[in-house]
Scaffold this active site. Structure first.
Site, PDB file in Angstrom:
ATOM      1  N   ASN A 144     -12.152  -2.936  12.187  1.00 39.44           N
ATOM      2  CA  ASN A 144     -11.712  -3.984  13.128  1.00 39.44           C
ATOM      3  C   ASN A 144     -11.154  -3.419  14.432  1.00 39.44           C
ATOM      4  OD1 ASN A 144      -9.407  -3.170  11.722  1.00 39.44           O
ATOM      5  ND2 ASN A 144      -8.391  -5.134  12.049  1.00 39.44           N
ATOM      6  N   GLU A 242      -1.742   0.510   5.241  1.00 38.68           N
ATOM      7  CA  GLU A 242      -1.662  -0.591   6.217  1.00 38.68           C
ATOM      8  C   GLU A 242      -2.695  -1.614   5.788  1.00 38.68           C
ATOM      9  OE1 GLU A 242       0.564  -0.890   8.360  1.00 38.68           O
ATOM     10  OE2 GLU A 242       1.181   1.056   9.143  1.00 38.68           O
ATOM     11  N   CYS A 276      -5.324  -7.688  11.575  1.00 42.64           N
ATOM     12  CA  CYS A 276      -4.383  -7.787  10.451  1.00 42.64           C
ATOM     13  C   CYS A 276      -3.130  -8.552  10.851  1.00 42.64           C
ATOM     14  CB  CYS A 276      -4.031  -6.397   9.951  1.00 42.64           C
ATOM     15  SG  CYS A 276      -3.496  -5.300  11.259  1.00 42.64           S
ATOM     16  N   GLU A 446       3.792   3.395  10.559  1.00 42.63           N
ATOM     17  CA  GLU A 446       3.098   4.263  11.520  1.00 42.63           C
ATOM     18  C   GLU A 446       3.713   4.036  12.884  1.00 42.63           C
ATOM     19  OE1 GLU A 446      -1.090   2.965  10.384  1.00 42.63           O
ATOM     20  OE2 GLU A 446      -1.255   5.156  10.360  1.00 42.63           O
TER      21      GLU A 446
HETATM   22  P1  NAP Z   1     -11.893  -2.295   3.597  1.00 47.27           P
HETATM   23  O1  NAP Z   1     -13.131  -2.858   3.065  1.00 47.27           O
HETATM   24  O2  NAP Z   1     -10.729  -2.169   2.693  1.00 47.27           O
HETATM   25  O3  NAP Z   1     -12.299  -0.867   4.213  1.00 47.27           O
HETATM   26  C1  NAP Z   1     -11.418  -0.074   4.954  1.00 47.27           C
HETATM   27  C2  NAP Z   1     -11.873   1.362   4.900  1.00 47.27           C
HETATM   28  O4  NAP Z   1     -11.805   1.820   3.552  1.00 47.27           O
HETATM   29  C3  NAP Z   1     -13.321   1.576   5.342  1.00 47.27           C
HETATM   30  O5  NAP Z   1     -13.441   2.836   5.960  1.00 47.27           O
HETATM   31  C4  NAP Z   1     -14.058   1.579   4.010  1.00 47.27           C
HETATM   32  O6  NAP Z   1     -15.283   2.240   4.050  1.00 47.27           O
HETATM   33  C5  NAP Z   1     -13.071   2.308   3.148  1.00 47.27           C
HETATM   34  N1  NAP Z   1     -13.215   2.078   1.725  1.00 47.27           N
HETATM   35  C6  NAP Z   1     -13.770   1.008   1.086  1.00 47.27           C
HETATM   36  N2  NAP Z   1     -13.727   1.185  -0.244  1.00 47.27           N
HETATM   37  C7  NAP Z   1     -13.139   2.377  -0.457  1.00 47.27           C
HETATM   38  C8  NAP Z   1     -12.817   3.124  -1.628  1.00 47.27           C
HETATM   39  N3  NAP Z   1     -13.085   2.661  -2.845  1.00 47.27           N
HETATM   40  N4  NAP Z   1     -12.206   4.329  -1.485  1.00 47.27           N
HETATM   41  C9  NAP Z   1     -11.911   4.807  -0.265  1.00 47.27           C
HETATM   42  N5  NAP Z   1     -12.214   4.162   0.879  1.00 47.27           N
HETATM   43  C10 NAP Z   1     -12.803   2.950   0.779  1.00 47.27           C
HETATM   44  O7  NAP Z   1     -11.335  -3.114   4.829  1.00 47.27           O
HETATM   45  P2  NAP Z   1     -12.135  -3.637   6.090  1.00 47.27           P
HETATM   46  O8  NAP Z   1     -12.886  -4.837   5.667  1.00 47.27           O
HETATM   47  O9  NAP Z   1     -12.857  -2.513   6.731  1.00 47.27           O
HETATM   48  O10 NAP Z   1     -10.916  -4.022   7.058  1.00 47.27           O
HETATM   49  C11 NAP Z   1     -10.331  -5.270   7.023  1.00 47.27           C
HETATM   50  C12 NAP Z   1      -8.985  -5.209   6.312  1.00 47.27           C
HETATM   51  O11 NAP Z   1      -8.145  -4.243   6.915  1.00 47.27           O
HETATM   52  C13 NAP Z   1      -8.223  -6.526   6.450  1.00 47.27           C
HETATM   53  O12 NAP Z   1      -7.651  -6.863   5.222  1.00 47.27           O
HETATM   54  C14 NAP Z   1      -7.142  -6.197   7.461  1.00 47.27           C
HETATM   55  O13 NAP Z   1      -6.010  -7.013   7.385  1.00 47.27           O
HETATM   56  C15 NAP Z   1      -6.852  -4.788   7.158  1.00 47.27           C
HETATM   57  N6  NAP Z   1      -6.216  -4.119   8.300  1.00 47.27           N
HETATM   58  C16 NAP Z   1      -4.889  -3.784   8.226  1.00 47.27           C
HETATM   59  C17 NAP Z   1      -4.251  -3.187   9.312  1.00 47.27           C
HETATM   60  C18 NAP Z   1      -2.804  -2.814   9.256  1.00 47.27           C
HETATM   61  O14 NAP Z   1      -2.391  -1.994  10.077  1.00 47.27           O
HETATM   62  N7  NAP Z   1      -2.013  -3.342   8.345  1.00 47.27           N
HETATM   63  C19 NAP Z   1      -4.975  -2.925  10.469  1.00 47.27           C
HETATM   64  C20 NAP Z   1      -6.317  -3.278  10.507  1.00 47.27           C
HETATM   65  C21 NAP Z   1      -6.930  -3.860   9.408  1.00 47.27           C
HETATM   66  P3  NAP Z   1     -16.653   1.390   4.243  1.00 47.27           P
HETATM   67  O15 NAP Z   1     -16.657   0.927   5.629  1.00 47.27           O
HETATM   68  O16 NAP Z   1     -17.719   2.329   3.971  1.00 47.27           O
HETATM   69  O17 NAP Z   1     -16.575   0.257   3.257  1.00 47.27           O
END
Ligand code: NAP
Length: 468
Positions: A144, A242, A276, A446
């Site tokens: 994102n 996060e 997020c 962070e």
């Molecule tokens: P995601 O599906 O959890 O993926 C995040 C990252 O983790 C990607 O690089 C993904 O790789 C990797 N990943 C997925 N499965 C994994 C596993 N089993 N082991 C290790 N790494 C793995 O999240 P997203 O859909 O990309 O992002 C959206 C989420 O992020 C939302 O819930 C949002 O709220 C949260 N977010 C939080 C913050 C914060 O600072 N709190 C900031 C931004 C976003 P792939 O791309 O290959 O699946």
């Protein structure tokens, strides 16, 4: 004994993945995925590079990080253009994101020579503490905000004397790969900052499980964060999480209602709601509820959705067709809405800015993180009811309070269980202020003054001065 499979036999995981422009649906690059064996080799190289990096004089490490910041500054337009194409971010936002990386590198560089310990008064000798680097840090970033989030973990980790292995999301690896080139060109040692594209369950898990990785910084969904936390337990691995959010925007009757309504769409439509910190639950004091909705409607309709390269565009597309399906599963475009914006026709993963009333919203939409440009509005009766509703979620990332009563603003921000609150503003992120979540929104912080310390172990040393 079974025969060895041929080396070109199909594997269960793809060896490369396409990067798609979400505004045009065109494939803009194909990126090779990092295999677990390559992760292992990268960890070994990073381990050697980290020892050399930590042995450099702090001033020299700081100087190299400043050069890296200068290189990013020179490439702001180029990096912004990559974010525009791979993530669909409108240009102004994409420029801010590249600038955020530069600022964070500068800020982290300033911390290298200030990473001091304590001298503690004790009997019989001298007691001092050292902030030792952890070693190799894995940073796993979401799609994102690919650039800033990659830098939030990487810049302070490098500054504290660690090596970094960055796994970008499969959808958005290009800006991270360019960042690694800029680091090398700026003079950072080879292998110190490596980018390892690939799928989360393959490349990501290989990093999380690798015994040579001392800490994991994960930004992403709460579901994956929990899984990573469990895997880190096996190695008692350090971890920053996060995660997701479902943040409130609380509007009291005494607020500047025009401003509160004018800014509310940006707080849930910025980055097409894939934020997020999105203030996706709008809580409005009942006495001004109808008036606020009347002010909100034109503000939502004024959000221009379209080509991210057009300077008039406020909101781009969702990241992918699969993600648009997830948003639609929460809120079908036929759901009765208070207001629903418009989107372009033709290619692109578009979804309109949408406001639902809580009593008419699907239950999932009111309770779960949608990660699309959707807000659910609900009335509240008094301050206690506002706080109760704001806290009625497992998440606790951010939130806003709109009121002219300063004492009430302070009472409410203290009572809301979230890590990043703003008063008469929706600001959440600055490189110099701490960021992170309460409850299921995360673990650790962070950014801000303590960012480097999160990438160190404190070592306590007592030196006897008495002979007995
Ligand atoms: P995601 O599906 O959890 O993926 C995040 C990252 O983790 C990607 O690089 C993904 O790789 C990797 N990943 C997925 N499965 C994994 C596993 N089993 N082991 C290790 N790494 C793995 O999240 P997203 O859909 O990309 O992002 C959206 C989420 O992020 C939302 O819930 C949002 O709220 C949260 N977010 C939080 C913050 C914060 O600072 N709190 C900031 C931004 C976003 P792939 O791309 O290959 O699946």
């Amino acid at each position: 004994m079974p025969a060895e499979p041929p080396t070109d036999a199909p594997t269960t995981h793809p060896v490369a993945h396409d990067v798609v422009n979400p505004a045009t649906e065109e494939v803009i690059a194909t990126v090779r995925s990092t295999t677990p064996a390559e992760v292992d080799a990268a960890v070994r190289r990073a381990t050697a590079a980290q020892r050399r990096w930590a042995a450099l004089a702090p001033a020299d490490r700081a100087r190299l990080l400043r050069r890296f910041a200068t290189a990013v500054d020179g490439a702001v337009e180029e990096l912004a253009a990559i974010e525009l194409r791979e993530a669909g971010h409108p240009l102004a936002g994409a420029r801010w994101e590249a600038g955020n990386v530069r600022d964070l590198l500068d800020y982290a560089a300033g911390g290298v020579e200030r990473l001091t310990g304590y001298q503690i008064p004790v009997a019989g000798g001298l007691d001092v503490t050292f902030q030792e680097p952890l070693g190799v840090v894995a940073v796993i970033a979401p799609w994102n905000f690919p650039l800033p989030i990659a830098a939030w973990g990487s810049a302070p980790a490098l500054a504290a004397g660690n090596a970094v292995l960055l796994k970008p999301a499969e959808a958005t690896p290009l800006s991270a790969l360019r960042l690694a080139e800029l680091a090398l060109a700026a003079g950072l040692p080879e292998d110190l900052f490596q980018v390892l594209p690939g799928a989360g369950p393959v490349t990501g898990e290989a990093l999380v499980d690798h015994p040579g990785v001392a800490k994991v910084v994960f930004t992403g969904s709460t579901a994956v964060g929990k899984r990573i936390m469990a895997r880190c337990a096996a190695g008692v691995k350090r971890l920053t999480l996060e995660l997701g959010g479902k943040s409130p925007n609380i509007v009291f009757a005494d607020a500047d209602l025009e401003r509160a309504a004018a800014t509310a769409p940006g707080a849930f439509c910025d980055n097409a709601g894939q934020d997020c910190c999105a203030r996706s639950r709008v809580l409005v004091e009942r006495t001004v509820y109808d008036r606020f909705l009347a002010l909100l409607e034109p503000a939502v309709l004024a959000v221009t959705v379209g080509d991210p390269a057009d300077p008039a565009t406020a909101m781009g597309p969702l990241i992918s067709a699969a993600h648009r399906d997830r948003v639609r599963a929460h809120v079908p475009e036929t759901t009765p809405a208070v207001v629903r914006g418009t989107v372009p026709t033709g290619p692109g993963y578009w979804y309109p800015p949408t406001v639902l009333e809580a009593h008419a919203a699907p239950a999932r939409a009111a309770a779960e993180e949608i990660f699309g440009p959707v807000a659910v509005v609900a009335p509240f009766d008094d301050e206690a009811d506002a706080v109760r509703q704001a806290n009625a979620t497992d998440y606790g990332l951010s939130g806003s309070v709109w009121t002219r009563d300063a004492a009430r603003a302070l009472r409410v921000v203290r009572a809301v269980a979230a890590g990043n609150l703003s008063v008469n503003s929706h600001s959440s992120v600055r490189h110099a202020t701490p960021f992170g979540g309460f409850k299921h929104s995360g673990l650790g912080r962070e950014l801000g003054p303590d960012a480097l310390a999160a990438f160190t172990e404190t070592k306590n040393v007592f030196i006897a001065t008495e002979e007995r």
